[in-house]
Design a protein around this motif. Structure first.
Motif, PDB file in Angstrom:
ATOM      1  N   UNK A 140       5.195  -1.483   9.113  1.00 25.14           N
ATOM      2  CA  UNK A 140       6.471  -1.419   8.429  1.00 25.14           C
ATOM      3  C   UNK A 140       6.245  -1.702   6.961  1.00 25.14           C
ATOM      4  N   UNK A 141       7.318  -1.599   6.196  1.00 16.99           N
ATOM      5  CA  UNK A 141       7.264  -1.989   4.783  1.00 16.99           C
ATOM      6  C   UNK A 141       8.558  -2.717   4.483  1.00 16.99           C
ATOM      7  N   UNK A 142       8.437  -3.933   3.972  1.00 17.22           N
ATOM      8  CA  UNK A 142       9.635  -4.698   3.653  1.00 17.22           C
ATOM      9  C   UNK A 142      10.529  -3.899   2.714  1.00 17.22           C
ATOM     10  N   UNK A 143      11.826  -3.952   2.968  1.00 15.47           N
ATOM     11  CA  UNK A 143      12.836  -3.199   2.204  1.00 15.47           C
ATOM     12  C   UNK A 143      12.725  -1.694   2.425  1.00 15.47           C
ATOM     13  N   UNK A 144      11.883  -1.280   3.372  1.00 14.52           N
ATOM     14  CA  UNK A 144      11.751   0.150   3.635  1.00 14.52           C
ATOM     15  C   UNK A 144      11.157   0.917   2.474  1.00 14.52           C
TER      16      UNK A 144
ATOM     17  N   UNK B  86      12.520   1.592  -9.881  1.00 12.64           N
ATOM     18  CA  UNK B  86      12.114   2.938  -9.466  1.00 12.64           C
ATOM     19  C   UNK B  86      11.700   3.072  -8.026  1.00 12.64           C
ATOM     20  N   UNK B  87      11.694   1.976  -7.271  1.00 14.89           N
ATOM     21  CA  UNK B  87      11.286   2.069  -5.869  1.00 14.89           C
ATOM     22  C   UNK B  87      12.401   2.638  -5.008  1.00 14.89           C
ATOM     23  N   UNK B  88      12.047   3.548  -4.109  1.00 15.54           N
ATOM     24  CA  UNK B  88      13.025   4.027  -3.138  1.00 15.54           C
ATOM     25  C   UNK B  88      12.992   3.066  -1.961  1.00 15.54           C
TER      26      UNK B  88
ATOM     27  N   UNK C 122      11.053   9.871   3.378  1.00 19.06           N
ATOM     28  CA  UNK C 122      11.542   8.657   2.742  1.00 19.06           C
ATOM     29  C   UNK C 122      10.631   7.509   3.149  1.00 19.06           C
ATOM     30  N   UNK C 123      11.110   6.291   2.922  1.00 19.02           N
ATOM     31  CA  UNK C 123      10.254   5.133   3.059  1.00 19.02           C
ATOM     32  C   UNK C 123       9.804   4.828   4.477  1.00 19.02           C
ATOM     33  N   UNK C 124       8.856   3.898   4.522  1.00 17.57           N
ATOM     34  CA  UNK C 124       8.404   3.375   5.795  1.00 17.57           C
ATOM     35  C   UNK C 124       9.565   2.697   6.501  1.00 17.57           C
ATOM     36  N   UNK C 125       9.450   2.586   7.807  1.00 12.61           N
ATOM     37  CA  UNK C 125      10.436   1.821   8.550  1.00 12.61           C
ATOM     38  C   UNK C 125      10.447   0.393   8.001  1.00 12.61           C
TER      39      UNK C 125
ATOM     40  N   UNK D 171       0.824  -1.195   0.000  1.00 13.56           N
ATOM     41  CA  UNK D 171       0.000   0.000   0.000  1.00 13.56           C
ATOM     42  C   UNK D 171       0.872   1.264   0.000  1.00 13.56           C
ATOM     43  N   UNK D 172       1.571   1.511   1.095  1.00 21.50           N
ATOM     44  CA  UNK D 172       2.342   2.756   1.183  1.00 21.50           C
ATOM     45  C   UNK D 172       3.567   2.694   0.283  1.00 21.50           C
ATOM     46  N   UNK D 173       4.033   1.479  -0.009  1.00 24.94           N
ATOM     47  CA  UNK D 173       5.222   1.322  -0.830  1.00 24.94           C
ATOM     48  C   UNK D 173       4.949   1.392  -2.318  1.00 24.94           C
ATOM     49  N   UNK D 174       4.041   0.568  -2.797  1.00 23.22           N
ATOM     50  CA  UNK D 174       3.795   0.529  -4.247  1.00 23.22           C
ATOM     51  C   UNK D 174       3.391   1.897  -4.788  1.00 23.22           C
ATOM     52  N   UNK D 175       2.686   2.685  -3.994  1.00 25.54           N
ATOM     53  CA  UNK D 175       2.236   3.992  -4.497  1.00 25.54           C
ATOM     54  C   UNK D 175       3.412   4.937  -4.742  1.00 25.54           C
ATOM     55  N   UNK D 176       4.582   4.564  -4.185  1.00 30.06           N
ATOM     56  CA  UNK D 176       5.753   5.412  -4.417  1.00 30.06           C
ATOM     57  C   UNK D 176       6.449   5.067  -5.726  1.00 30.06           C
ATOM     58  N   UNK D 177       6.002   4.006  -6.368  1.00 29.70           N
ATOM     59  CA  UNK D 177       6.589   3.604  -7.647  1.00 29.70           C
ATOM     60  C   UNK D 177       5.743   4.193  -8.772  1.00 29.70           C
TER      61      UNK D 177
END
Lengths: 306, 306
Positions: free
Chosen positions: A236-240, A289-291, A251-254, A16-22
C-alpha cells in the motif's frame, strides 16, 4: 478469515511508488522525515525508493543519502527497487540488503518501463542473483508488473503470467514474488484465481505479495481476495500516493490506511498504529503536487476506529 | 465465484436513496427521465422513492405521479420504500406492488430515522403485512438498517441484529431481507460473517440482499463478501449518489457502475449494459447539489471494459 491468529504484512510503498509520482524533487530531509513518521506508525517493511537512472526518475537521485540515514535500523526491512544489475550493484554498495527487482509480464509495458525486452530483464535478474550470491543476509523480491492488465495491450493472458513466473523462479528460487496490478484494473475474483493458479505452480514455501492500485476502486477488495488466495504480504501507500509514470491513467496505490481498516476491523492484524499512520498520511497528502486518494483519512473523525 | 452460471441482481437505488440526498426538489419529469435511462441500461429492479412525509423528505412528494408514469411496465420490479403502514397504504393506492419496509436495528437510529421505537416499527411492519394479506402479487423487502454500525452508538452487536431479524421474519415470513450498512463503516469480513450467521438463523429459501455505502471505500469489497456468503441481491446507486440524511458523515451508496465492474469482470453476470449505465450515471452526476462518488465513471476511457 477471523480470529486472533490471522495477520497480514503491509509493505509501505509511498516513498518508492509514491514519491516518483511527484514531479518536483522533494528535499532529502523531507523524505527522511516522512519515512520516520511511517516507521513510528509500526511499518515493518517499506520500499524506500529506486536505484534507477536519475534521468528517468529524478526524484530518486538521493537514494545513497537515504540509505546512509537508515543504516543499521533494527527490526524493519527497508528495500529498494531496481530494474537491472547496475541498480542492484548500487544498492549493495549503499548497503541495502533487500531488493525489489521489477519486470513486466507484458512486453510492451516492460519496454516502456525499463526499456528492455522481458528476456533482457530476465537476464538482468540473473545478474542480480549472481551479484547477491553468497550473501546470506540478502533478500530479493521479484515484482511481476502488469500481471493482470497492461496499459498498452489490455488484459494480460494468464498463461503469460505463468510463463513469466516460471522463468523468474527458475532464476531466483529463493525470492518472494509479487503479482502486480500496475494499472488498478484487475478485479477481485481474477486476482484470487490468478494467485491460486500461479501459486499452485510454485514450490511450497514460496513467499507471495500483492501490489495494487485503486484506479477502479478495487484496491481494497483485490487485496482481500489475494489474502483469501493465501497471500500474506500486501503493498500500500499511505494517503494512496502514487501512480506509475509509465502506466497512463493509473491512479495511486491502494491507501495503506484503507488496507488497515479492511484487515484490522476484520480481525486480521496489521501491526500498525492508526493514529500515527493517519498523521504520516496527512503529511504525505500535504506534499506539493502529489496525487492522493484513499478514504479513511477523509471521513469526518466523529469516532475512533476499532 | 467464476463461471457463466453465476449472476447477481443489482437493485438500483439512486432514485430512492440518492434523490433524497438532493435538497432542491427535482422536477418529476427529470426523475422520470433518469429512471427511464436506468431502465434502458438493463436495470431489472429499482427503488423509485419513498412514501414518507413530504415534510421529512420533500424530494419524495411526487411518488404518485411517478407511479402513474411507470404503471404496468413489464419485466421490471419497481419498488417504493415505506417506513410505516400509512406509507404502505399510499403505495398500494398508487399501485406499487413491491414495498421496501425499513427499520433500524439500532434504537437510536430508528428514533432518528422514522421517529419510532424499534418495537413500534415492528408493529408497523405487522400492519403492512396485514394490509398486503391476500394479494398474491405483492412483494415485500424488509431493510434492517444499521445492521453493522450506528452513527449514534457505534458498532451494533450481532446479537441485536439476530434478534431484530427473528422478530421481523416472524411477522413477515415471505419477505426478502436486507442487512444494510447504513453508514458505510462495515468491513468485508464482518459483512460476510454477519450474513452467514443471520442466514443460518433463517429458513431455507429466504431471500437476502445487501445495501452498502462507500464511505470508507469498502463498498465493493463488502458486496463481494456478501456474495461469498450467498447473497445474490446487491443495492447500488448509479454515480454513487446518496447519503442517508439521518446518518451523519455517511457518503453515497456504492456506485452501481463499480459493482458492475467488480462482478461482471469477475465472471458474475449483472445483466447491465455498461455504456447505457454510464450515460445514466453521468446524467445523475450532473444533478445540481448531488453528492456523487464511484470510480469507473471517472477513469479516463482509453479502452472499452470487458
Amino acid at each position: 478469515m477471523t480470529g486472533n491468529s490471522e495477520s497480514v504484512e503491509i509493505v509501505e510503498g509511498a516513498p518508492r511508488d509514491g514519491f516518483q509520482s511527484i514531479d518536483k524533487p522533494l528535499p532529502t530531509e523531507e523524505k527522511i522525515a516522512i519515512i520516520e513518521a511511517l516507521l513510528s506508525a509500526g511499518v515493518k517493511r517499506m520500499e524506500l525508493g529506486s536505484f534507477v537512472s536519475p534521468k528517468a526518475i529524478p526524484q530518486m537521485a538521493d537514494m545513497a543519502d537515504i540509505a546512509a540515514h537508515f543504516q543499521g535500523r533494527d527490526g524493519v526491512r527497508l528495500s529498494v527497487l531496481v530494474p537491472n544489475a547496475r541498480g542492484a550493484e548500487l544498492a549493495l554498495k549503499n548497503r541495502y540488503s533487500e531488493l525489489v527487482f521489477v519486470f513486466s509480464v507484458s512486453e510492451a509495458h516492460n519496454q516502456n518501463n525499463v526499456r528492455r525486452s522481458v528476456e533482457q530483464s530476465l537476464q538482468q535478474l540473473r545478474a542480480v542473483v549472481d551479484t547477491m550470491a553468497g550473501d546470506a543476509n540478502f533478500r530479493l523480491r521479484v515484482d511481476l508488473a502488469t500481471s493482470f492488465d497492461c496499459p498498452f495491450t489490455g488484459t494480460v493472458p494468464l498463461e503469460e503470467v505463468r510463463r513469466a513466473f516460471a522463468k523468474a523462479i527458475a532464476i531466483a528460487p529463493d525470492a518472494e514474488f509479487a503479482l502486480c496490478d500496475t494499472t488498478g484494473r484487475a478485479d477481485p475474483v481474477t486476482v484470487k484465481t490468478r494467485f491460486e493458479t500461479v501459486m499452485a505452480d510454485a514450490p511450497d514455501g514460496t513467499g507471495w505479495a500483492f501490489h495494487g492500485h485503486d484506479t477502479f476502486g478495487m484496491g481494497v477488495a483485490n487485496a482481500l481476495f489475494a489474502y483469501q488466495a493465501g497471500v500474506r504480504v500486501m503493498e500500500g501507500a499511505a494517503a494512496g500516493l502514487g501512480g506509475c509514470p509509465f502506466a497512463p491513467g493509473a491512479t495511486g496505490n491502494t491507501a495503506t490506511e484503507d488496507l488497515y481498516f479492511a484487515f484490522q476491523q476484520g480481525g486480521i492484524d496489521t501491526g500498525l498504529d492508526l493514529e500515527k499512520l493517519l498523521a504520516a498520511a496527512d503529511r504525505i497528502a500535504a506534499l506539493p503536487g502529489g496525487k492522493t486518494g484513499g478514504h479513511l483519512r477523509l471521513v469526518p473523525r466523529t469516532r475512533a476506529y476499532a
